[in-house]
Design a protein around this motif. Structure first.
Motif, PDB file in Angstrom:
ATOM      1  N   LYS A  87       0.663  -0.958   0.075  1.00  0.00           N
ATOM      2  CA  LYS A  87       0.034  -0.099   0.206  1.00  0.00           C
ATOM      3  C   LYS A  87       1.007   1.277   0.039  1.00  0.00           C
ATOM      4  O   LYS A  87       1.669   1.420   0.791  1.00  0.00           O
ATOM      5  CB  LYS A  87      -0.831  -0.055   1.301  1.00  0.00           C
ATOM      6  N   ILE A  88       0.552   2.236  -0.865  1.00  0.00           N
ATOM      7  CA  ILE A  88       1.140   3.470  -0.779  1.00  0.00           C
ATOM      8  C   ILE A  88       0.246   4.480  -0.586  1.00  0.00           C
ATOM      9  O   ILE A  88      -0.869   4.593  -1.276  1.00  0.00           O
ATOM     10  CB  ILE A  88       1.990   3.803  -2.312  1.00  0.00           C
ATOM     11  N   GLY A  94      -3.573   7.214  -3.719  1.00  0.00           N
ATOM     12  CA  GLY A  94      -3.053   5.908  -3.116  1.00  0.00           C
ATOM     13  C   GLY A  94      -3.247   4.789  -4.174  1.00  0.00           C
ATOM     14  O   GLY A  94      -3.888   4.741  -4.937  1.00  0.00           O
ATOM     15  N   MET A  95      -2.467   3.770  -3.801  1.00  0.00           N
ATOM     16  CA  MET A  95      -2.596   2.554  -4.649  1.00  0.00           C
ATOM     17  C   MET A  95      -1.855   1.430  -3.826  1.00  0.00           C
ATOM     18  O   MET A  95      -1.484   1.552  -2.665  1.00  0.00           O
ATOM     19  CB  MET A  95      -1.551   2.677  -5.762  1.00  0.00           C
ATOM     20  N   VAL A 104      -5.925   1.368  -7.393  1.00  0.00           N
ATOM     21  CA  VAL A 104      -5.524   2.890  -7.515  1.00  0.00           C
ATOM     22  C   VAL A 104      -6.799   3.655  -6.724  1.00  0.00           C
ATOM     23  O   VAL A 104      -7.956   3.662  -7.387  1.00  0.00           O
ATOM     24  CB  VAL A 104      -5.090   3.451  -8.680  1.00  0.00           C
ATOM     25  N   LEU A 105      -6.416   4.683  -6.012  1.00  0.00           N
ATOM     26  CA  LEU A 105      -7.361   5.460  -5.538  1.00  0.00           C
ATOM     27  C   LEU A 105      -6.870   6.932  -6.129  1.00  0.00           C
ATOM     28  O   LEU A 105      -5.880   7.428  -5.460  1.00  0.00           O
ATOM     29  CB  LEU A 105      -7.470   5.708  -4.023  1.00  0.00           C
ATOM     30  N   TYR A 254      -4.505  -3.424   4.031  1.00  0.00           N
ATOM     31  CA  TYR A 254      -4.437  -3.470   2.585  1.00  0.00           C
ATOM     32  C   TYR A 254      -5.595  -3.844   1.695  1.00  0.00           C
ATOM     33  O   TYR A 254      -5.609  -3.832   0.258  1.00  0.00           O
ATOM     34  CB  TYR A 254      -3.298  -4.760   2.378  1.00  0.00           C
ATOM     35  N   GLN A 255      -6.663  -3.512   2.218  1.00  0.00           N
ATOM     36  CA  GLN A 255      -7.912  -3.835   1.310  1.00  0.00           C
ATOM     37  C   GLN A 255      -8.347  -2.430   0.311  1.00  0.00           C
ATOM     38  O   GLN A 255      -7.776  -1.541   0.572  1.00  0.00           O
ATOM     39  CB  GLN A 255      -9.178  -3.968   2.192  1.00  0.00           C
ATOM     40  N   MET A 256      -8.658  -2.923  -0.863  1.00  0.00           N
ATOM     41  CA  MET A 256      -9.006  -1.981  -1.675  1.00  0.00           C
ATOM     42  C   MET A 256     -10.133  -0.907  -1.200  1.00  0.00           C
ATOM     43  O   MET A 256     -11.023  -1.377  -0.682  1.00  0.00           O
ATOM     44  CB  MET A 256      -9.580  -2.368  -2.995  1.00  0.00           C
ATOM     45  N   PRO A 257      -9.561   0.494  -1.109  1.00  0.00           N
ATOM     46  CA  PRO A 257     -10.592   1.232  -0.536  1.00  0.00           C
ATOM     47  C   PRO A 257     -12.178   1.314  -1.424  1.00  0.00           C
ATOM     48  O   PRO A 257     -12.063   0.995  -2.563  1.00  0.00           O
ATOM     49  CB  PRO A 257      -9.931   2.770  -0.644  1.00  0.00           C
ATOM     50  N   GLU A 258     -13.146   1.787  -0.705  1.00  0.00           N
ATOM     51  CA  GLU A 258     -14.223   1.911  -1.230  1.00  0.00           C
ATOM     52  C   GLU A 258     -14.312   2.579  -2.705  1.00  0.00           C
ATOM     53  O   GLU A 258     -15.055   1.981  -3.586  1.00  0.00           O
ATOM     54  CB  GLU A 258     -15.435   2.395  -0.399  1.00  0.00           C
TER      55      GLU A 258
END
Length: 264
Positions: A87-88, A94-95, A104-105, A254-258
């Motif tokens: 996670k970055i 973010g990604m 990717v966010l 580490y989960q993908m954000p919504e």
């Protein structure tokens, strides 16, 4: 610093492959030692591992974090060393990789790089030489690298078919023959191509810091080159707030954000 920021963005698109992930099963939670099958490494590479604190010590670590400073903010990188989730975190974007998907966010569509390359790019450069113990790697002696009147013995690293996102890549680890510390990394970039490349890029590993019982880079410096001849140094890339822990972060970290999107 502005030049460094531009260089980092360009690296996200053009610099490196996604290296192979660990193939071992991931422990359920908490503080555990990684159980690994015994693997034989070239004597020279074992000496390099030992000069940096030892491969067995590295395998005891579960979570690596570091910060890359930027002119307007900073990037905070977190990596699960067993499952290679990552996670970055950046101020507006973010990604990461949640174990299944790269995400990717980027709500403002402001990120100009390639998340499929960049999400773990700096981890693989930073975690040298230990990531060269991953599965599916082949080793052989390489011609020595000459720089400023000094000769650095080399190890050529190649990958089995199907390992990583670009198994046609080649790496060249060069080390100080007196201290056995890693001194240079040469690498080719074949992401998105099925062909081998003869275009080798070089990173100098000349400034190390002790994190617990391991030696990790403090600064990485890319150099221009002409074939196998190293020329001028580019802006150095520093790493700050480095930590290595034996405890995993919670799975949802580490989960993908919504509002994030899966990277195809």
């Amino acid at each position: 610093m502005k030049r460094m920021m531009i260089a980092a963005v360009l690296l996200a698109v053009t610099s490196c492959k996604e290296a192979p992930k660990e193939t071992l099963p991931e422990p359920e939670e908490g503080k555990m030692e990684m159980e690994t099958p015994k693997k034989e490494y070239p004597e020279a590479l074992t000496q390099v591992f030992d000069a940096h604190g030892g491969l067995e010590n590295w395998k005891k670590k579960r979570t690596l974090t570091f910060t890359i400073p930027k002119p307007d903010a900073a990037e905070i990188h977190s990596i699960d060393l067993y499952g290679r989730r990552d996670k970055i975190e950046m101020p507006t974007t973010g990604m990461g990789f949640d174990g299944d998907d790269i995400w990717v966010l980027d709500p403002d569509n402001s990120y100009e790089g390639n998340p499929a390359v960049y999400h773990n790019l700096m981890f693989y450069f930073y975690a040298m030489p230990f990531v060269l113990a991953d599965d599916g790697i082949n080793y052989e002696e390489a011609d020595a690298l000459e720089f400023e009147g000094k000769s650095y013995p080399g190890i050529h690293i190649s990958y089995d078919a199907g390992i990583g996102a670009s198994p046609k890549d080649d790496y060249y680890l060069y080390y100080d023959q007196e201290t056995h510390q890693m001194a240079w990394l040469g690498y080719t970039f074949t992401f998105g191509s099925n062909e081998k490349s003869e275009d080798v890029s070089y990173i100098r590993y000349a400034d190390w810091m002790k994190i617990g019982d391991l030696m990790l880079p403090k600064i990485l410096t890319w150099y221009t080159s002409d074939g196998r001849t190293i020329k001028e140094a580019k802006d150095p890339l520093p790493f700050e707030n480095v930590s290595l822990g034996e405890v995993a972060k919670p799975d949802d970290f580490y989960q993908m954000p919504e509002n994030a999107k899966v990277v195809q």
